[in-house]
Design a protein around this motif. Structure first.
Motif, PDB file in Angstrom:
ATOM      1  N   VAL A   1    -130.885 -39.017  61.646  1.00 16.60           N
ATOM      2  CA  VAL A   1    -131.008 -39.798  62.782  1.00 16.60           C
ATOM      3  C   VAL A   1    -132.046 -40.762  62.917  1.00 16.60           C
TER       4      VAL A   1
ATOM      5  N   THR B   1    -132.290 -44.128  68.692  1.00 19.42           N
ATOM      6  CA  THR B   1    -131.719 -43.131  68.327  1.00 19.42           C
ATOM      7  C   THR B   1    -130.109 -43.077  67.803  1.00 19.42           C
TER       8      THR B   1
ATOM      9  N   THR C   1    -127.265 -42.352  64.692  1.00 21.33           N
ATOM     10  CA  THR C   1    -126.976 -41.335  63.757  1.00 21.33           C
ATOM     11  C   THR C   1    -126.445 -42.120  62.511  1.00 21.33           C
TER      12      THR C   1
ATOM     13  N   SER D   1    -130.749 -37.222  71.679  1.00 18.62           N
ATOM     14  CA  SER D   1    -129.475 -37.423  70.841  1.00 18.62           C
ATOM     15  C   SER D   1    -128.664 -35.956  71.472  1.00 18.62           C
TER      16      SER D   1
ATOM     17  N   ASN E   1    -121.275 -39.889  68.367  1.00 20.19           N
ATOM     18  CA  ASN E   1    -122.311 -40.555  67.641  1.00 20.19           C
ATOM     19  C   ASN E   1    -122.231 -42.101  67.748  1.00 20.19           C
TER      20      ASN E   1
END
Length: 406
Positions: A163, A168, A170, A334, A363
């Motif tokens: 990440v 943030t 992924t 996250s 995500n």
């Protein structure tokens, strides 16, 4: 200034973006790389269309397969047409059933879906890697258990992710097998990524000499490795350094989530100390002292030691403290969002690849909204939820926030 009540775009969405022309069709193109697990006989809905419905539903706040189905049922004919859903006789488009989504998500290739989503999110404007004291891009390697996915004798699923610190995003995700641990998934997770010049942060579990050597020598990355008892010799050497003689190089404090925190950072060159540290690629040692005061509780203190392959001319103490703080912040930016906004820990989906697929879709939604500038994921998903056409716009499937005929 808040949007007027008659505005077609809610205030929370008006500040997102802007969407660029090249966004149109990008998600669709990446999802085409995911193999279709279904038999060729009896296919009515195209795989990409089904996955686009999932993406639109989750970015609208859908937490379960049932809610994904309901989003598709609320979508207008025009929205379904943009997503590629074929017409049913006599001239209508009928949304897929819950059974269709349940079977599909359980049978999907999790590695392929995560790879497609990671590649999509990675397609953004990259800033140049800094020199001197300018911060470099950073990626955190962190694991998360999906506690609700346990079923009878089946253990809960565990995912390991790469990440970016800010925003943030992924970039990669892998499932950790029940009979292995996160360490075995470290290289397979990072292998496909271009890590040249990037700072990779991870906790003590991944502070393994061979992996750090591979990361720095082969992937041309830098690392910050937390040193604890799983590396006893290095841990003893780092703690034995004359930290009392070293002044604090950087301090930072802040308030949030009902607590006050302050951190101080000390750094020390280690190449000439005790013949170096028994850990590969170590150039600097770090001592991070953290104080935390939660409302109504006693103050806690913690001291963490780490080593980094960065040298004094490559990162300032403030940069190093920022990398450590960024790694610890993944839990809030996250994991907390996935659990609170999307109720991941409460999800009881457990069949086949479905738990991992749902995590990948979360995500994807979080990453897209972060890239568009959303600072409150919960508020933004609520703004999208009541108008399916807004979700189609978010993914760049159409360049208009309002589709004709909706």
């Amino acid at each position: 200034m808040p949007a007027a009540p008659s505005s077609p775009v809610p205030a929370a969405l008006a500040k997102l973006g802007p969407l660029h022309q090249h966004d149109t069709g990008r998600l669709r193109a990446h999802l085409r790389r995911v193999p279709d697990p279904r038999s060729r006989r009896g296919r009515w809905y195209p795989l990409v269309g089904l996955l686009l419905i999932c993406a639109c539903a989750v970015v609208s706040g859908a937490r379960t397969i049932t809610e994904i189905t309901e989003w598709g049922q609320r979508a207008t004919t025009t929205v379904l047409e943009h997503l590629g859903i074929r017409r049913h006789l006599p001239g209508r488009r009928r949304a897929p059933s819950q059974a269709t989504f349940t079977r599909l998500l359980a049978a999907l290739d999790g590695d392929a879906l995560d790879a497609a989503i990671g590649a999509y999110l990675a397609e953004r404007d990259h800033t140049d890697i800094g020199t001197g004291s300018a911060p470099r891009p950073a990626i955190a390697v962190d694991g998360k258990a999906m506690s609700g996915s346990a079923h009878r004798q089946q253990r809960h699923r565990h995912l390991l992710s790469a990440v970016t610190h800010a925003p943030t995003i992924t970039l990669a995700q892998r499932e950790v097998g029940a009979k292995t641990n996160e360490t075995a998934a470290f290289r397979p997770l990072l292998e496909p990524l271009d890590l040249t010049g990037t700072v990779v942060t991870f906790d003590a579990l991944h502070s393994v000499k061979d992996q750090v050597r591979w990361l720095v020598q082969e992937k041309k990355a830098h690392c910050i490795a937390v040193i604890k008892g799983n590396q006893p010799t290095a841990s003893a050497q780092v703690k034995a350094l004359p930290w009392e003689q070293v002044p604090v190089a950087h301090t930072v404090s802040g308030t949030g989530h009902g607590r006050q925190e302050s951190r101080s950072v000390k750094t020390m060159a280690i190449a000439a100390n005790l013949g170096g540290i028994a850990f590969p690629q170590a150039r600097l040692a770090l001592r991070i002292h953290q104080r935390r005061q939660e409302s109504g509780k006693r103050q806690t203190r913690e001291t963490v030691y780490a080593v980094t392959s960065l040298d004094t001319h490559q990162a300032s103490p403030a940069d190093l403290g920022g990398y450590v703080r960024g790694h610890w912040g993944i839990e809030n930016s996250s994991h907390h969002v996935r659990d609170v906004v999307f109720a991941e820990d409460a999800s009881t989906v457990h069949t086949g690849s479905a738990p991992r697929a749902m995590a990948a879709l979360r995500n994807l939604a979080i990453g897209r909204l972060r890239l568009l500038g959303a600072d409150n994921i919960a508020k933004t998903t609520r703004a999208i939820r009541d108008a399916p056409e807004h979700a189609v716009w978010i993914w760049g499937i159409t360049d208009s926030p309002l589709l004709p005929g909706t």
